[in-house]
Design a protein around this motif. Structure first.
Motif, PDB file in Angstrom:
ATOM      1  N   GLY A  78       0.845  -1.177   0.000  1.00  0.00           N
ATOM      2  CA  GLY A  78       0.000   0.000   0.000  1.00  0.00           C
ATOM      3  C   GLY A  78       0.890   1.240   0.000  1.00  0.00           C
ATOM      4  O   GLY A  78       2.104   1.157   0.255  1.00  0.00           O
ATOM      5  N   THR A  83       4.010   0.325   8.219  1.00  0.00           N
ATOM      6  CA  THR A  83       2.782   0.837   7.614  1.00  0.00           C
ATOM      7  C   THR A  83       2.790   2.358   7.531  1.00  0.00           C
ATOM      8  O   THR A  83       3.643   3.028   8.117  1.00  0.00           O
ATOM      9  N   ASP A 134      -4.485   0.550   4.925  1.00  0.00           N
ATOM     10  CA  ASP A 134      -4.118  -0.063   3.647  1.00  0.00           C
ATOM     11  C   ASP A 134      -3.700  -1.500   3.917  1.00  0.00           C
ATOM     12  O   ASP A 134      -3.927  -2.028   5.019  1.00  0.00           O
ATOM     13  N   SER A 135      -3.038  -2.110   2.945  1.00  0.00           N
ATOM     14  CA  SER A 135      -2.599  -3.492   3.111  1.00  0.00           C
ATOM     15  C   SER A 135      -1.354  -3.739   2.268  1.00  0.00           C
ATOM     16  O   SER A 135      -0.985  -2.930   1.422  1.00  0.00           O
ATOM     17  N   TYR A 166      -2.405  -5.859   7.250  1.00  0.00           N
ATOM     18  CA  TYR A 166      -3.582  -5.019   7.055  1.00  0.00           C
ATOM     19  C   TYR A 166      -3.669  -4.002   8.177  1.00  0.00           C
ATOM     20  O   TYR A 166      -3.402  -4.331   9.339  1.00  0.00           O
TER      21      TYR A 166
END
Length: 177
Positions: free
Chosen positions: A63, A101, A106-107, A131
């Motif tokens: 992401g 992240t 997002d993932s 995730y």
């Protein structure tokens, strides 16, 4: 099992004729945005000889603003996508794929390959998923949501879930859908 304290890099042994297996422990991880997420597996030398193992991030899908690194005794920079370790006879190395992240939900998914340098038929690949969600799903709920086995498989794959499954995407060893 006893865990190796340090990977021996760069390994120089050419007499490492052992074999290994990969035991996935926690391959789907959830958290809040901006958290680091840790997906894990154990690399187990199931032989009486040392084994030389190449570890490679084969496919990386992130992401926006995400990245990953991996740890095996030591942690590697996110720019490192492969290494080789020497795992002594009967030993276990803890593997962690660390997702870094972004601030928005997002993932990401990363497929990691584990290959016996001295025996091409002894190799595994494993997908790791991360995730983030603003509502927060506990990691234990996420891990109970779906089971897929055996991995690897050749003709029959079993998928079970406590929840309704909307869709499933299955990729072969080359990354093809």
């Amino acid at each position: 099992p006893a865990y190796s304290q340090f990977s021996r890099c760069p390994p120089t042994s050419t007499s490492a004729n052992g074999s290994f297996i990969v035991n996935p422990l926690n391959t789907i991880v959830w958290g809040a945005p901006s958290q680091s997420l840790y997906a894990t597996a154990d690399i187990i030398n199931n032989s009486s000889d040392d084994v030389l193992i190449e570890v490679v991030k084969m496919i990386e899908v992130y992401g926006a603003g995400w990245n990953s690194g991996f740890c095996m005794g030591i942690c590697y920079l996110t720019t490192v996508d492969s290494t080789t370790i020497l795992l002594t006879a009967g030993d276990t190395m803890h593997f962690s794929l660390d997702f870094f992240t972004s601030t928005t939900p997002d993932s990401a998914r990363v497929r990691v390959g584990f290959r016996n340098v001295n025996n091409q038929s002894n190799g595994f690949s494993q997908w790791f998923y991360g995730y983030t969600s603003p509502v927060g799903i506990s990691e234990s709920q996420a891990n109970d949501a779906i089971e897929v086995y055996p991995n690897p498989c050749s003709d029959k794959l079993t998928v079970t879930s406590a929840n309704d499954i909307q869709s499933i995407f299955i990729y072969d060893v080359t990354g093809a859908l």
